[in-house]
Design a protein around this motif. Structure first.
Motif, PDB file in Angstrom:
ATOM      1  N   PRO A   8      27.958  -4.851   9.289  1.00 49.76           N
ATOM      2  CA  PRO A   8      26.697  -4.875  10.058  1.00 49.76           C
ATOM      3  C   PRO A   8      26.758  -4.009  11.319  1.00 49.76           C
ATOM      4  N   LEU A   9      27.920  -3.950  11.949  1.00 51.17           N
ATOM      5  CA  LEU A   9      28.068  -3.121  13.148  1.00 51.17           C
ATOM      6  C   LEU A   9      27.980  -1.635  12.795  1.00 51.17           C
ATOM      7  N   LEU A  10      28.562  -1.275  11.664  1.00 50.11           N
ATOM      8  CA  LEU A  10      28.487   0.117  11.218  1.00 50.11           C
ATOM      9  C   LEU A  10      27.037   0.501  10.927  1.00 50.11           C
ATOM     10  N   GLU A  11      26.282  -0.428  10.369  1.00 45.80           N
ATOM     11  CA  GLU A  11      24.853  -0.164  10.129  1.00 45.80           C
ATOM     12  C   GLU A  11      24.105  -0.018  11.454  1.00 45.80           C
ATOM     13  N   ASP A  12      24.485  -0.837  12.443  1.00 44.72           N
ATOM     14  CA  ASP A  12      23.836  -0.764  13.756  1.00 44.72           C
ATOM     15  C   ASP A  12      24.084   0.584  14.445  1.00 44.72           C
ATOM     16  N   LEU A  13      25.179   1.265  14.111  1.00 47.00           N
ATOM     17  CA  LEU A  13      25.441   2.582  14.688  1.00 47.00           C
ATOM     18  C   LEU A  13      24.394   3.604  14.252  1.00 47.00           C
ATOM     19  N   LYS A  14      23.692   3.302  13.183  1.00 47.20           N
ATOM     20  CA  LYS A  14      22.663   4.195  12.650  1.00 47.20           C
ATOM     21  C   LYS A  14      21.255   3.789  13.110  1.00 47.20           C
ATOM     22  N   ALA A  24      26.876  -2.138  19.275  1.00 42.66           N
ATOM     23  CA  ALA A  24      27.725  -2.031  18.083  1.00 42.66           C
ATOM     24  C   ALA A  24      28.988  -1.228  18.383  1.00 42.66           C
ATOM     25  N   THR A  25      28.834  -0.145  19.125  1.00 38.92           N
ATOM     26  CA  THR A  25      29.991   0.683  19.490  1.00 38.92           C
ATOM     27  C   THR A  25      30.990  -0.133  20.305  1.00 38.92           C
ATOM     28  N   GLN A  26      30.499  -0.830  21.306  1.00 42.92           N
ATOM     29  CA  GLN A  26      31.374  -1.650  22.154  1.00 42.92           C
ATOM     30  C   GLN A  26      32.067  -2.740  21.345  1.00 42.92           C
ATOM     31  N   GLU A  27      31.332  -3.356  20.447  1.00 42.16           N
ATOM     32  CA  GLU A  27      31.908  -4.440  19.637  1.00 42.16           C
ATOM     33  C   GLU A  27      32.970  -3.901  18.678  1.00 42.16           C
ATOM     34  N   LEU A  28      32.728  -2.750  18.100  1.00 41.67           N
ATOM     35  CA  LEU A  28      33.754  -2.149  17.218  1.00 41.67           C
ATOM     36  C   LEU A  28      35.016  -1.841  18.004  1.00 41.67           C
ATOM     37  N   TRP A  29      34.880  -1.239  19.183  1.00 40.42           N
ATOM     38  CA  TRP A  29      36.065  -0.975  19.995  1.00 40.42           C
ATOM     39  C   TRP A  29      36.799  -2.277  20.323  1.00 40.42           C
ATOM     40  N   ARG A  30      36.038  -3.322  20.650  1.00 40.65           N
ATOM     41  CA  ARG A  30      36.657  -4.616  20.972  1.00 40.65           C
ATOM     42  C   ARG A  30      37.454  -5.129  19.775  1.00 40.65           C
ATOM     43  N   ILE A  31      36.855  -5.075  18.602  1.00 43.18           N
ATOM     44  CA  ILE A  31      37.535  -5.532  17.385  1.00 43.18           C
ATOM     45  C   ILE A  31      38.798  -4.719  17.152  1.00 43.18           C
ATOM     46  N   TRP A  32      38.703  -3.421  17.289  1.00 38.68           N
ATOM     47  CA  TRP A  32      39.850  -2.555  17.031  1.00 38.68           C
ATOM     48  C   TRP A  32      40.980  -2.800  18.029  1.00 38.68           C
ATOM     49  N   PHE A  33      40.617  -2.968  19.302  1.00 41.88           N
ATOM     50  CA  PHE A  33      41.651  -3.217  20.315  1.00 41.88           C
ATOM     51  C   PHE A  33      42.296  -4.592  20.143  1.00 41.88           C
ATOM     52  N   HIS A  34      41.540  -5.557  19.629  1.00 42.81           N
ATOM     53  CA  HIS A  34      42.045  -6.920  19.483  1.00 42.81           C
ATOM     54  C   HIS A  34      42.596  -7.226  18.093  1.00 42.81           C
ATOM     55  N   GLN A  35      42.756  -6.213  17.262  1.00 48.17           N
ATOM     56  CA  GLN A  35      43.211  -6.423  15.882  1.00 48.17           C
ATOM     57  C   GLN A  35      44.516  -7.217  15.823  1.00 48.17           C
ATOM     58  N   LYS A  36      45.401  -7.008  16.765  1.00 48.71           N
ATOM     59  CA  LYS A  36      46.698  -7.701  16.779  1.00 48.71           C
ATOM     60  C   LYS A  36      46.764  -8.758  17.869  1.00 48.71           C
ATOM     61  N   GLY A  37      45.607  -9.237  18.296  1.00 49.62           N
ATOM     62  CA  GLY A  37      45.550 -10.324  19.265  1.00 49.62           C
ATOM     63  C   GLY A  37      46.048  -9.922  20.637  1.00 49.62           C
ATOM     64  N   VAL A  38      46.437 -10.933  21.397  1.00 47.24           N
ATOM     65  CA  VAL A  38      46.892 -10.730  22.773  1.00 47.24           C
ATOM     66  C   VAL A  38      48.141  -9.854  22.788  1.00 47.24           C
ATOM     67  N   TYR A  39      48.994 -10.030  21.799  1.00 49.82           N
ATOM     68  CA  TYR A  39      50.242  -9.262  21.713  1.00 49.82           C
ATOM     69  C   TYR A  39      49.949  -7.758  21.717  1.00 49.82           C
ATOM     70  N   GLY A  40      49.109  -7.320  20.786  1.00 46.00           N
ATOM     71  CA  GLY A  40      48.804  -5.896  20.684  1.00 46.00           C
ATOM     72  C   GLY A  40      48.020  -5.393  21.869  1.00 46.00           C
ATOM     73  N   LEU A  41      47.066  -6.189  22.335  1.00 44.51           N
ATOM     74  CA  LEU A  41      46.251  -5.803  23.479  1.00 44.51           C
ATOM     75  C   LEU A  41      47.108  -5.611  24.728  1.00 44.51           C
ATOM     76  N   ASP A  42      48.102  -6.477  24.923  1.00 47.00           N
ATOM     77  CA  ASP A  42      49.003  -6.355  26.071  1.00 47.00           C
ATOM     78  C   ASP A  42      49.728  -5.012  26.056  1.00 47.00           C
ATOM     79  N   PHE A  43      50.229  -4.612  24.907  1.00 50.83           N
ATOM     80  CA  PHE A  43      50.906  -3.320  24.793  1.00 50.83           C
ATOM     81  C   PHE A  43      49.947  -2.172  25.108  1.00 50.83           C
ATOM     82  N   LEU A  44      48.746  -2.242  24.542  1.00 51.42           N
ATOM     83  CA  LEU A  44      47.773  -1.174  24.776  1.00 51.42           C
ATOM     84  C   LEU A  44      47.415  -1.072  26.257  1.00 51.42           C
TER      85      LEU A  44
END
Length: 156
Positions: A8-14, A24-44
């Protein structure tokens, strides 16, 4: 990554409404940055702080450690590609963009970055292709439209 959850977010980009696209753009970035939870986000976040301070080698080490531990984390590859691009190491950036795109084929940021790398190297046809792929996901992204025109002009 479960594509059905982001469809649905990809559709919203259109969507013709800018506010819908931005959300939609902000939410996709949020999802991508949080893919590995707090652990991955901390490293990033640690890597970004180091990058902002100009500690490029330390930022690279943090991202490389994260990639070694979580090789399926597309955003870690993308962040390291951004780092390599900022260091002028375009071939390493291209390699990391390609992995990010392989892991997340709708990663418009990695596609855009790939195009920037190719354009900087004077590989305008490859750059145009990458920008077109990004534009297929984000059709209202004026920057990619502009870069396609610039690269096309340089082919002549």
């Amino acid at each position: 990554m479960d594509r059905s959850s982001i469809e649905p977010l990809l559709e919203d980009l259109k969507n013709p409404t800018e506010k819908v696209r931005d959300r939609a753009t902000q939410e996709l970035w949020r999802i991508w940055f949080h893919q590995k939870g707090v652990y991955g986000l901390d490293f990033l976040q640690r890597a970004q702080v180091l990058l902002d301070r100009g500690n490029l080698k330390e930022a690279e080490a943090v991202l490389t450690e994260l990639i070694q531990d979580q090789p399926d984390f597309a955003e870690a590859w993308n962040r390291r590609a951004v780092l390599y691009y900022s260091m002028g190491d375009y071939y390493k950036a291209i390699e990391d963009c390609r992995v990010a795109i392989e892991l997340n084929p709708v990663h418009f940021g990695a596609l855009h970055g790939l195009g920037l790398c190719y354009a900087t190297l004077g590989k305008y046809r490859d750059a145009i292709q990458a920008f077109q792929q990004a534009l297929a996901i984000q059709p209202f992204a004026l920057i990619n439209q502009r870069l396609i025109l610039e690269c096309t002009a340089r082919l002549s």
